[in-house]
Write an enzyme that holds these catalytic residues in place. Structure first.
Site, PDB file in Angstrom:
ATOM      1  CB  CYS A 110      -0.991  -0.035   1.163  1.00  0.00           C
ATOM      2  SG  CYS A 110      -0.255   0.007   2.817  1.00  0.00           S
TER       3      CYS A 110
ATOM      4  CB  CYS B 216      -3.849   1.845   7.028  1.00  0.00           C
ATOM      5  SG  CYS B 216      -3.607   3.373   7.961  1.00  0.00           S
ATOM      6  NE  ARG B 217      -4.523   1.526   1.715  1.00  0.00           N
ATOM      7  CZ  ARG B 217      -4.227   2.169   0.588  1.00  0.00           C
ATOM      8  NH1 ARG B 217      -5.011   2.016  -0.456  1.00  0.00           N
ATOM      9  NH2 ARG B 217      -3.173   2.952   0.517  1.00  0.00           N
ATOM     10  CB  SER B 218       0.040  -3.499   2.759  1.00  0.00           C
ATOM     11  OG  SER B 218       0.936  -2.633   3.393  1.00  0.00           O
TER      12      SER B 218
ATOM     13  CG  ASN C 283       4.159  -1.664   5.426  1.00  0.00           C
ATOM     14  OD1 ASN C 283       5.228  -1.987   5.958  1.00  0.00           O
ATOM     15  ND2 ASN C 283       3.200  -2.535   5.257  1.00  0.00           N
TER      16      ASN C 283
HETATM   17  P1  4NP Z   1      -1.819   2.844   4.092  1.00  0.00           P
HETATM   18  O1  4NP Z   1      -2.424   4.218   4.609  1.00  0.00           O
HETATM   19  O2  4NP Z   1      -1.242   3.134   2.712  1.00  0.00           O
HETATM   20  O3  4NP Z   1      -3.015   1.953   3.994  1.00  0.00           O
HETATM   21  O4  4NP Z   1      -0.800   2.408   5.090  1.00  0.00           O
HETATM   22  C1  4NP Z   1      -1.679   5.397   4.653  1.00  0.00           C
HETATM   23  C2  4NP Z   1      -0.898   5.656   5.742  1.00  0.00           C
HETATM   24  C3  4NP Z   1      -0.202   6.850   5.835  1.00  0.00           C
HETATM   25  C4  4NP Z   1      -0.286   7.761   4.805  1.00  0.00           C
HETATM   26  C5  4NP Z   1      -1.060   7.490   3.705  1.00  0.00           C
HETATM   27  C6  4NP Z   1      -1.758   6.301   3.629  1.00  0.00           C
HETATM   28  N1  4NP Z   1       0.398   9.000   4.897  1.00  0.00           N
HETATM   29  O5  4NP Z   1       0.209   9.837   4.008  1.00  0.00           O
HETATM   30  O6  4NP Z   1       1.169   9.185   5.838  1.00  0.00           O
END
Ligand code: 4NP
Length: 160
Positions: free
Chosen positions: A11, A16-18, A14
């Protein structure tokens, strides 16, 4: 037995989703006695959270579902480490685009939501800036696709 297929869930951050995808699919693989076939990890295309733990909202969603993200440490996928992986499971089309731009072969990228029978594969939307509901939604998308993904990974392993 031959080497486990090295599978990286990808994702943006790294956190939240993955990481949630990694533990959800890993637990389904364990339930089905398939864990020896695969080595699962997760990574982000961005570097902001490298070395940090999972987002607390993802971590509590994991606990609610009988899983754990306690040991998660965010890592980044870069052009230098793409060869450490056989297959990449992208949460959204931006992740897919970025992986291919790094030099990953298109046939090595599987979309996480490719197993819902939709004409166009939808994204697992980024829940980071939203409310808690986004994490339950993400979990439901992951569990819904886990079986189809594992079948696809088994096929990929046989063919490569
Ligand atoms: P993830 O979510 O891609 O599902 O881990 C996010 C976590 C942090 C950020 C963006 C998406 N960020 O912009 O910091």
């Amino acid at each position: 037995m031959n080497q486990p297929l090295r599978v990286l869930f990808v994702c943006l951050g790294n956190i939240c989703r993955s990481p949630l995808a990694e533990v959800v699919v890993k637990s389904v693989a364990e339930e089905q006695g398939l864990s020896q076939m695969f080595h699962f990890e997760s990574a982000g295309t961005g570097d902001w959270h490298v070395g940090k733990g999972a987002d607390p909202r993802s971590a509590s969603k994991a606990v609610e579902k009988g899983l754990s993200l306690e040991k998660h440490q965010a890592q980044q996928i870069t052009p230098r480490n793409i060869h450490d992986w056989d297959v990449f499971v992208a949460m959204d089309s931006d992740n897919q685009y970025n992986l291919i731009a790094m030099g990953v072969k298109p046939e090595q990228v599987i979309m996480m939501r490719a197993f819902e029978g939709m004409e166009q594969t939808p994204d697992v939307p980024d829940p980071y800036y939203g409310g808690a509901g986004g994490f339950e939604d993400a979990y439901q998308m992951l569990i819904l696709n886990a079986q189809g993904l594992l079948q696809c990974l088994q096929n990929f392993k046989q063919q490569h």
